[in-house]
Write a protein that holds these residues in place. Sequence first.
Motif, PDB file in Angstrom:
ATOM      1  N   ASP B 223      13.631 -21.120  50.592  1.00 26.39           N
ATOM      2  CA  ASP B 223      15.034 -21.478  50.405  1.00 26.39           C
ATOM      3  C   ASP B 223      15.362 -22.788  51.084  1.00 26.39           C
ATOM      4  O   ASP B 223      16.122 -23.590  50.575  1.00 26.39           O
ATOM      5  N   GLY B 234      23.100 -22.550  47.790  1.00 24.78           N
ATOM      6  CA  GLY B 234      23.696 -21.223  47.907  1.00 24.78           C
ATOM      7  C   GLY B 234      24.981 -21.051  47.124  1.00 24.78           C
ATOM      8  O   GLY B 234      25.483 -19.952  46.993  1.00 24.78           O
ATOM      9  N   VAL B 235      25.533 -22.121  46.610  1.00 27.62           N
ATOM     10  CA  VAL B 235      26.858 -22.003  46.030  1.00 27.62           C
ATOM     11  C   VAL B 235      26.818 -21.956  44.505  1.00 27.62           C
ATOM     12  O   VAL B 235      27.843 -21.825  43.866  1.00 27.62           O
ATOM     13  N   PRO B 237      26.952 -20.705  40.993  1.00 25.29           N
ATOM     14  CA  PRO B 237      27.364 -19.416  40.449  1.00 25.29           C
ATOM     15  C   PRO B 237      26.179 -18.764  39.763  1.00 25.29           C
ATOM     16  O   PRO B 237      25.308 -19.458  39.236  1.00 25.29           O
ATOM     17  N   PRO B 238      26.129 -17.448  39.788  1.00 25.85           N
ATOM     18  CA  PRO B 238      24.997 -16.764  39.181  1.00 25.85           C
ATOM     19  C   PRO B 238      24.916 -17.076  37.683  1.00 25.85           C
ATOM     20  O   PRO B 238      25.932 -17.307  37.022  1.00 25.85           O
ATOM     21  N   LYS B 240      24.982 -16.878  33.985  1.00 29.36           N
ATOM     22  CA  LYS B 240      25.803 -15.969  33.183  1.00 29.36           C
ATOM     23  C   LYS B 240      25.021 -15.482  31.965  1.00 29.36           C
ATOM     24  O   LYS B 240      24.159 -16.199  31.449  1.00 29.36           O
ATOM     25  N   TRP B 243      26.882 -13.092  26.655  1.00 27.16           N
ATOM     26  CA  TRP B 243      28.229 -12.544  26.402  1.00 27.16           C
ATOM     27  C   TRP B 243      29.250 -13.199  27.338  1.00 27.16           C
ATOM     28  O   TRP B 243      30.333 -13.610  26.934  1.00 27.16           O
ATOM     29  N   ALA B 244      28.831 -13.356  28.631  1.00 32.44           N
ATOM     30  CA  ALA B 244      29.747 -13.933  29.602  1.00 32.44           C
ATOM     31  C   ALA B 244      30.085 -15.377  29.272  1.00 32.44           C
ATOM     32  O   ALA B 244      31.177 -15.855  29.527  1.00 32.44           O
TER      33      ALA B 244
END
Lengths: 985, 303
Positions: B223, B234-235, B237-238, B240, B243-244
């Motif tokens: 990391d 770390g920031v 966003p996961p 998607k 569908w998202a």
Amino acid sequence: MVFTVKVYLLLFVTLFASLANYGFSLYEDQVGLMDWRQQYLGKAKHALFHSSKSGRKRVVVSTEENVIASLDLRHGEIFWRHVLGPNDSIDGIEFVLGKYVVSLSSEGNFLRAWNLPDGQMVWESFLQGTNPSKSLLLVPKSLKANQETVILVFGSSCLHAVSSLDGEVIWKIDLTENSVEIQKIIQHHESDTIYAVGFSSPTQFDQFQINVKSGELVKHHTATFSGGFSGELVSVSDDVLVTLDATKSNLVIINLRNGEIGILQTPIAHLIDELSGLIEIVISKLSGLFAVKVDSRLTLVRVKGEGELEVVDKIHSQATLSDALLVSEGQHAAALVQHEGSHVRLTVKLIDNWSSNFIDENIVIDGHRGTVQKFFLHSYIRKDRSHGFRALLVMEDHSLLLVQQGEVVWSREDGLASIVNVVTSELPVEKKGVSIAKVEHNLIEWLQGHLLKLKGTLMIASPEDVAAIQNMRLKSSDKSKMSRDHNGFRKLLIVLTKSGKLFALHSGDGRIVWSRLLQPSHKSEACAPRWLNIYQWQDPHHRAMDENPSVLVVGRCGQSMDGPGLLSFVDTYTGREISSSSQIHSVLQVIPLPFTDSTEQRLHILIDAQSRAHLYPQTSEAISILQSEFSNVYWYSVEADSGVIKGHSLKRNCIDVVDDYCFESKDVWSIILPSETEKITATAERKLNEVVHTQAKVVADQDVMYKYISKNLLFLATVAPKSSGEIGTTTPEDSWLVVYVIDIVNGRILHRMTHHGSTGPVHAVFSENWVVYHYFNLKAHRYEMSVVEIYDQSRADNIDVWKLIIGKHNLTSPISSYSRPEILAKSQSYFFTHSVKAISVTSTSKGITSKQLLIGTINDQILALDKRYLDPRRSINPTQAEKEEGVIPLTDSLPIIPQTYATHALQVEGLRGVVTIPAKLESTTLAFAYGVDLFFTRITPSRTYDSLTEDFSYALLLITIVALVIAIFATWVFSERKELQDKWK
Amino acid sequence: MGFRCGFIFCLLICSSVAFQSDELLVDDDEFEGTQQIQYTDAAQTRSTPPPSRTTSTRRRFSDPDLDSKVQFQLEHSFGDSDFAPAGLFTARLKTSSHGGQSLTKLRFSRNVFTEEDRKKFTALLQEDGFYSVRLTTNVLKSQEPGESYVYSSVKARCLPRGELDEHFVIHMDGVNILAVNYGTPGACPFPRQLRLPSKWSFNSLTFLKSGEQAPRTPIFADDILVGETGEGEGVKPPEKSFWAKYWMYLIPLGLIVMNAITQAMNMAEEQVGGQAAGQGQAQPQQSAAAIQRGPGSSTVRRR
């Protein structure tokens, strides 16, 4: 259906998470809309005037807040400014070569040269000495102009000659061996010879004669004086020095003429009739004269020839003297400032002709500035070729004033650089029919404004329009009104400064609404007031709306802990002192109680040195309120030196004093930390007015955890005594950090945890059921932040819904500190890049909004860090359910996202604290940071979900609605017509 | 978590005086491998009035090894009275391999309240006063003069619950006692009721507690490497799902498709109906509208 709901929830959460990362970031045009910064300097120590024929006139000041700054002499604005470190106090400043200003700091260890026009550092030298000593700075006058000047620095018992061009040390003489305490360095008649003079024993005077060019110690003379020396050595002229003898009843004149030392003594009684009180020689450089201060009265004495003394003047009122100033060839002038009633009298006299006044001016200084503490004189040539004088006054409230021609040209409130504490006060409610704002918009202006905004939104605005829009937004009269607003953004910040002055700042634009210098009611010499803290005294809500809110300021006489206390109650709307009491019992601790009386005055307990408690306000109603809660009042005291923490409770009325408001206390519990292994370094407790929305925390899988929420928790951090110094002085094996969470009612240690290999400085913040603290990890060579969250296990079995329905739960059972707590403490640590100056947490009115930590970083900025990053439930691979909940995957260090700096591009120099105040609007926290600078902003940790933004175009909304209505009618008419036509077909 | 397990594991109960418990005495060996110095030792003593006032210290240790035995006294006070001996703690001093000393196997024997004590205690119950206990801070130097004490108090009314229930937590740091937390094992909510104990005997529960070790900061080497190359790792966003990402397009698309289908169905019906009279034609049109509205409204509601 359940599935879809979950999907939407997930969507919402992920969307929210992606937004929340940038939740605080600003757009460029939003800067200054809801934040302001003010820059200050602190109390001036030295000032140098610089007036070159061309270029701007300026004055360079160094202050007690370790600031060196160049100010515009005409307006008092800051040209440039440097804030040195907290331990880097400035010992002296001097001009060299006409273009640099050199500053000596850190007890003679650092010499720096700053470029005068722009404040760039030209060079810096570190001067190492041997023994700590007085530090002196001297720039010898050279006979030939444009010659490279040498800067003489005495510090740490070594005399250094430093080149003014590049800061190289030319030569160095160590004066340690003779164990002489050097008091003065004197240049002998603008020659190459300098004298370093001092005392090597109480009765021996030493003089070193040194050649500036070669750095050679030419001669070392000593002379003994049986009477002994005491006090400062003051130079009268190049070769005459004055000091006092050991009994402080004789003046000792030391004559250095012809390289010999001649010592003469004269009884002071010969010069001054009344000898009572403290006798000292004023440290002012008056060529040919010196001043003796006897019980705050000045007597000016001239030294003639071989030590003959002649009294020149006696000044009976309190006065301050300036240094002598060279006016013209051989003509020196000095000035005197006296207080006469409401105004200040400035008299400038020639040293040789003291009886007549050169200039005599009366200056009216608006009130609440106190007396003149220090002043610096400067002369200039008037238009009619005569000499004019201006003076820079440093007042009792640390403000800086420039006076010229009998008027105050400009003033700076530099007392605001040393804020002790802040409380807030609501503004008055706006009354109907009375417009408090100065400028109210009329309808056309309002429409024009909105039209401009509309243009801006539709991107058809010209650059001038854009500028107009920005200007309009910045100067919105709305934010600086003197009345309460619906959202609770407008407040008064009542700040107490080190000088004992109260300021009320308007939160909208930071202007000073009122200010007041606190003074004990009967000022006596015995009491040097020191104001300690400020407390919310009366905060009317609903019961006593007509009363103005007020604050309590607590002070103490003198430096010792058991000096008599001072109280002052000040109205926050007007700044009027409602009442005050002085010379009361000593004040060690002030404890605001969670009770208020019928006029919304908060009950306070003041603990004195005999650990007796005194109740305020002193009314019978307050006593009856306290009596009903008598057995439920507990407090604690921490003795950091001995490592003892004690708990106290009220016992009974004082026996030996007849006073209904005095109570004796009883020690209830104690914790003794072993002094050989632990030293207390930091404590933190919850804010008294903090609101927690809910005790339950829903975690993944519809589980509930109950936060252990108690107002009576204390966080305490101790370090190994060996490693309590600077970082790096000990090995990781010798250092550890122990943290405690203590219930202060019964002294129960709820949690105790050791971080091996870690050391301070520790900064901590306690909120709800968690503590976050910052420290240094010696093993990893990095700063770390840890979080401890405390959960209540006794309520953990309430998660069963059926139990809740049937009512078999203990959620409503009262919590008592005497019950045995079943708690679970969770902890996690992360690396953090910065060292920290202050740490605080956002607080909102209902406690629903998620929290952000406000971290004052080493570069004087405020970082808003989401609390979700400090969550002990973070794991490397969170489950799907945890992800839904918003648990962030575990990383070893905390992210620093540049957009989340609450101070955006600004710096709050010398940052010391951050105060957060909840606004009425749930989403918003007001944050006020103070240090040498002041900064105020609004923070929305979860964005403004409950209001429209300020630049929301209502006109656009209105136009849209109107257009829609028109469209509806139009289409309706059309459809009617069409239908009719169809029917006729 | 480790603490909790240890707590349950170490909760040792030894009942009455006459009976020498066969309690499982936990040695620290168990923890030595894991670098944990945290341990908890507990003992419950039921001090039914012994026949004499002599302290019933247990001196019978299974193996008289190198570990020495220490004793230290518990002292109590009623309200403002002076402290007087009230019991005796006995423990074994264990010297670990790296020189640190610690106490284990804590035992406690409580003196029985004398008649005078009972009177004082009853008075304390009447006035809702404090019952205080204190211990010396250094158990090795407990006999020396000038010692310092840690003390703890509880409202006397919290103790009586049939018998007198008490609960000690002694916080140790090596051989130093940092604090003693004294109280009742149960709850004691505020309007404290006046209750006299039915039996003047103590039911004591004692715990020895030393601090926990902080969890170590996790270090992810990879990391850090990623963090150095890419900024703000770390920031992010996961990632998607499909569908998202495209739901806002998919929903209208679905609506259009459904709309088209119903329209097509209507068309078919119309064709079947042929050129019927205008009266009959209105019916299917209305139903089509209803179908059309159906899914749309439900989507809105779900959102």
